[in-house]
Scaffold this active site. Sequence first.
Site, short mmCIF file in Angstrom:
data_model
loop_
_atom_site.label_atom_id
_atom_site.label_comp_id
_atom_site.label_asym_id
_atom_site.label_seq_id
_atom_site.Cartn_x
_atom_site.Cartn_y
_atom_site.Cartn_z
N GLY A 1 37.02 12.29 92.92
CA GLY A 1 37.24 12.43 94.35
C GLY A 1 36.82 13.82 94.78
O GLY A 1 36.08 14.52 94.08
N PHE A 2 37.31 14.25 95.92
CA PHE A 2 36.90 15.58 96.42
C PHE A 2 37.29 16.68 95.45
O PHE A 2 36.50 17.58 95.17
CB PHE A 2 37.52 15.84 97.79
CG PHE A 2 36.87 15.09 98.91
CD1 PHE A 2 35.55 15.32 99.25
CD2 PHE A 2 37.58 14.13 99.61
CE1 PHE A 2 34.94 14.62 100.28
CE2 PHE A 2 36.98 13.42 100.65
CZ PHE A 2 35.66 13.67 100.99
N GLY A 3 38.53 16.65 94.92
CA GLY A 3 38.97 17.71 94.01
C GLY A 3 38.14 17.76 92.75
O GLY A 3 37.65 18.82 92.34
N GLU B 1 42.88 5.57 113.55
CA GLU B 1 41.46 5.27 113.57
C GLU B 1 41.20 3.78 113.38
O GLU B 1 40.34 3.19 114.04
CB GLU B 1 40.77 6.09 112.49
CG GLU B 1 40.76 7.58 112.82
CD GLU B 1 40.35 8.47 111.66
OE1 GLU B 1 39.92 9.62 111.92
OE2 GLU B 1 40.47 8.05 110.50
N ASP C 1 45.30 15.68 95.82
CA ASP C 1 46.51 15.01 96.28
C ASP C 1 47.60 14.94 95.23
O ASP C 1 48.76 14.67 95.56
CB ASP C 1 46.16 13.58 96.72
CG ASP C 1 45.22 13.54 97.90
OD1 ASP C 1 45.10 14.57 98.58
OD2 ASP C 1 44.58 12.50 98.13
#
Length: 449
Positions: free
Chosen positions: A15-17, A177, A315
């Site tokens: 993921g992003f991390g 959203e 997270d």
Amino acid sequence: MIGQARHRVVVIGAGFGGKYAARALRKAPADVTVINGTNHHVFEPLIYQVATGVLSPGEVATPVRELFRGQPNTDVLLGWVTDVDTESRTVTATAPGGLPYQVPYDTLIVAAGTAQSYFGNDRFAEHTLSLKSIDDAVELRSRILTAFEMAEIATDPAEQERLLTFAIVGAGPTGVELAGQIAEIAHRTLPGEYRRIDPAQARIVLIDAADRVLPAFSPGSSAAAARRLRRLGVEVRVGTLVTDVDAGGVQISVAGGAPERIDAMTRVWSAGVAAAPLAARIAAATGAPTDRSGRILVEPDLTVPGHPEIFVVGDLMSLDGLPGVAQVSIQGGGYTGRVIRRRLAGKPAGKPFHYFDKGNIATVSRFSAVADLRGLRLSGLAGWLLWLGVHWAYLPRGRNRASSLIRWAVAFLGRSRPERAVTARQAGLPSPTPADTLREPATAAAPHS
């Protein structure tokens, strides 16, 4: 195979991390192994647009191997990490087909992300859809679009109403959203395409126990988002608890009021997150404390207490009440990579991790978003243009950016949705075989004499 003479860094999660941690190690004198449960990295802030037919899965998902193609010191393995042995310093993962394998490490970066939290009501998972993965998004897109098709066939008005009711639990950015996009599908995309139903009569209900939508935003931005949602026809039910969920709908309760049932075919759960199961295993192995969500409480340098060789980012970490948002993961991953580089160079680790809060931004509908950026508050078209620029900038370069702009133009300037195809399997229809398509229609058998 990568040699094992050098320092071995294992990154759990792409993921992003994990992505930004591994990228920060691209020139480090170390062998990096990234282990991920899927073959792709997901740009999660836009995954709701896959669920609502704006973008294709390929525009928000990039192959992990493509991310690190130009990074010779990085290997990529597919598998779900199930255990970490802190004594032997090995990671155990399960490959497709159930085949287990082990990878040794000298330094471990845990970026496994989070799972959906049902606040102790895990039975709700059986009757709701979440929005954490590409699989989730494709399934939800199928459910949304198939609901209108089933309503067109139904003859009972009550059943039509149930089919055209969408209950979304959780009024954070994902819930807001998603509610806005479903409303636009019902009011802009589908009208005129059906003969027996009016898609604009769809009921979209956004439910949250908090007293306002987007509780992490300023009260003014929350109020602006709520006003826009109501203009779109979304029922905003804040201060409302979900007390039960079943296959036919949800039951809600407002403090001091009688329980109310909402019959809905489509039920989405986007309220709350919990740590991935791996966090509990690591906490048990290291004795690390966890917070109420099961996330690991880390040191200021993002390491596990008593285990400087294990970093937790994104997270899955808990530090100073930082939110579980993409920017925390991105900055934490980059920081971890830099700390490891300094260690390998024999230098002090440097300053503790400091999160630079760039603010919050969420889109509500086409041409409307809200943004809180370090004292600057924007809403409406100005907020939407900022949202568009920020998300476009963070998309992977190349085809993802180009094709996303085209699809946004089609969806936002026009009325169409570029991604509305639902397969027979997704819709729950039997898929005919080639032999079936050539077979003559069955005729009634002659009665026995």
